[in-house]
Scaffold this motif. Structure first.
Motif, PDB file in Angstrom:
ATOM      1  N   ARG A  53       0.823  -1.217   0.000  1.00 28.72           N
ATOM      2  CA  ARG A  53       0.000   0.000   0.000  1.00 28.72           C
ATOM      3  C   ARG A  53       0.860   1.271   0.000  1.00 28.72           C
ATOM      4  O   ARG A  53       0.607   2.194  -0.763  1.00 28.72           O
ATOM      5  N   GLN A  54       1.905   1.285   0.820  1.00 27.88           N
ATOM      6  CA  GLN A  54       2.736   2.484   0.920  1.00 27.88           C
ATOM      7  C   GLN A  54       3.514   2.783  -0.348  1.00 27.88           C
ATOM      8  O   GLN A  54       3.752   3.941  -0.685  1.00 27.88           O
ATOM      9  N   PHE A  55       3.924   1.720  -1.071  1.00 24.76           N
ATOM     10  CA  PHE A  55       4.826   1.935  -2.201  1.00 24.76           C
ATOM     11  C   PHE A  55       4.216   1.609  -3.561  1.00 24.76           C
ATOM     12  O   PHE A  55       4.911   1.617  -4.577  1.00 24.76           O
ATOM     13  N   GLY A  56       2.915   1.336  -3.589  1.00 28.71           N
ATOM     14  CA  GLY A  56       2.216   1.188  -4.863  1.00 28.71           C
ATOM     15  C   GLY A  56       2.324  -0.159  -5.548  1.00 28.71           C
ATOM     16  O   GLY A  56       2.139  -0.257  -6.758  1.00 28.71           O
ATOM     17  N   PHE A  57       2.605  -1.194  -4.768  1.00 31.17           N
ATOM     18  CA  PHE A  57       2.638  -2.551  -5.317  1.00 31.17           C
ATOM     19  C   PHE A  57       1.349  -3.262  -4.944  1.00 31.17           C
ATOM     20  O   PHE A  57       0.629  -2.842  -4.052  1.00 31.17           O
ATOM     21  N   SER A  58       1.081  -4.375  -5.606  1.00 32.43           N
ATOM     22  CA  SER A  58      -0.031  -5.206  -5.164  1.00 32.43           C
ATOM     23  C   SER A  58       0.505  -6.166  -4.099  1.00 32.43           C
ATOM     24  O   SER A  58       1.677  -6.564  -4.135  1.00 32.43           O
ATOM     25  N   THR A  59      -0.351  -6.526  -3.164  1.00 30.82           N
ATOM     26  CA  THR A  59       0.054  -7.458  -2.114  1.00 30.82           C
ATOM     27  C   THR A  59       0.451  -8.795  -2.732  1.00 30.82           C
ATOM     28  O   THR A  59       1.408  -9.430  -2.285  1.00 30.82           O
ATOM     29  N   SER A  60      -0.239  -9.210  -3.778  1.00 33.80           N
ATOM     30  CA  SER A  60       0.090 -10.491  -4.412  1.00 33.80           C
ATOM     31  C   SER A  60       1.481 -10.447  -5.052  1.00 33.80           C
ATOM     32  O   SER A  60       2.204 -11.445  -5.034  1.00 33.80           O
ATOM     33  N   SER A  61       1.874  -9.298  -5.592  1.00 33.84           N
ATOM     34  CA  SER A  61       3.233  -9.180  -6.146  1.00 33.84           C
ATOM     35  C   SER A  61       4.269  -9.348  -5.041  1.00 33.84           C
ATOM     36  O   SER A  61       5.243 -10.090  -5.198  1.00 33.84           O
ATOM     37  N   ILE A  62       4.061  -8.682  -3.919  1.00 34.89           N
ATOM     38  CA  ILE A  62       4.996  -8.806  -2.800  1.00 34.89           C
ATOM     39  C   ILE A  62       5.086 -10.258  -2.360  1.00 34.89           C
ATOM     40  O   ILE A  62       6.184 -10.809  -2.190  1.00 34.89           O
ATOM     41  N   ARG A  91       8.353   7.741  -0.420  1.00 34.45           N
ATOM     42  CA  ARG A  91       7.099   8.164   0.231  1.00 34.45           C
ATOM     43  C   ARG A  91       6.781   9.613  -0.124  1.00 34.45           C
ATOM     44  O   ARG A  91       5.624   9.935  -0.432  1.00 34.45           O
ATOM     45  N   LYS A  92       7.785  10.460  -0.074  1.00 33.99           N
ATOM     46  CA  LYS A  92       7.586  11.873  -0.384  1.00 33.99           C
ATOM     47  C   LYS A  92       7.145  12.044  -1.844  1.00 33.99           C
ATOM     48  O   LYS A  92       6.209  12.796  -2.126  1.00 33.99           O
ATOM     49  N   ALA A  93       7.782  11.340  -2.759  1.00 28.84           N
ATOM     50  CA  ALA A  93       7.435  11.448  -4.177  1.00 28.84           C
ATOM     51  C   ALA A  93       6.016  10.948  -4.422  1.00 28.84           C
ATOM     52  O   ALA A  93       5.270  11.540  -5.219  1.00 28.84           O
ATOM     53  N   LEU A  94       5.619   9.889  -3.753  1.00 27.51           N
ATOM     54  CA  LEU A  94       4.282   9.329  -3.959  1.00 27.51           C
ATOM     55  C   LEU A  94       3.191  10.171  -3.325  1.00 27.51           C
ATOM     56  O   LEU A  94       2.037  10.097  -3.743  1.00 27.51           O
ATOM     57  N   SER A  95       3.539  10.958  -2.327  1.00 25.88           N
ATOM     58  CA  SER A  95       2.517  11.787  -1.673  1.00 25.88           C
ATOM     59  C   SER A  95       2.374  13.158  -2.332  1.00 25.88           C
ATOM     60  O   SER A  95       1.446  13.898  -2.027  1.00 25.88           O
ATOM     61  N   ALA A  96       3.293  13.491  -3.224  1.00 21.63           N
ATOM     62  CA  ALA A  96       3.260  14.815  -3.872  1.00 21.63           C
ATOM     63  C   ALA A  96       2.123  14.903  -4.873  1.00 21.63           C
ATOM     64  O   ALA A  96       1.683  13.981  -5.451  1.00 21.63           O
TER      65      ALA A  96
END
Length: 96
Positions: A53-62, A91-96
């Motif tokens: 969730r924090q870094f934009g991946f799917s849980t299934s990929s992880i 995190r900063k880039a994704l929240s911008a």
């Protein structure tokens, strides 16, 4: 006008695929050979779903990466390496 540029580009792509010299710029980017997704995630103290969730991946990929069923490809490996080195930048880039 735009359609002729597309046609030229398509012809160049076909010629390039055949190994012909077409006078285009080629850029090679080296990506990390491998990354230990589980170690990165655990180092941040996150569950698989929190990390995804924090870094934009799917849980299934992880899950698949950690279990060795699949491996992150080029762009994902680069992003994971950046997360490993400096997760706050991502995190900063994704929240911008």
């Amino acid at each position: 006008m735009a359609s002729s540029k597309i046609l030229i580009g398509m012809r160049q792509a076909v010629a390039y695929a055949r190994g012909e010299a077409v006078g285009v710029r080629e850029t090679t980017v080296k990506t990390p050979a491998s990354v230990d997704v589980k170690a990165i995630r655990e180092g941040l103290g996150l569950s698989q779903s929190e990390f995804a969730r924090q870094f934009g991946f799917s849980t299934s990929s992880i899950r698949n990466w950690e279990q060795g069923h699949r491996y992150p490809e080029g762009p994902a490996r680069v992003l994971l390496k950046v997360i490993e080195i400096d997760p706050e930048v991502v995190r900063k880039a994704l929240s911008a």
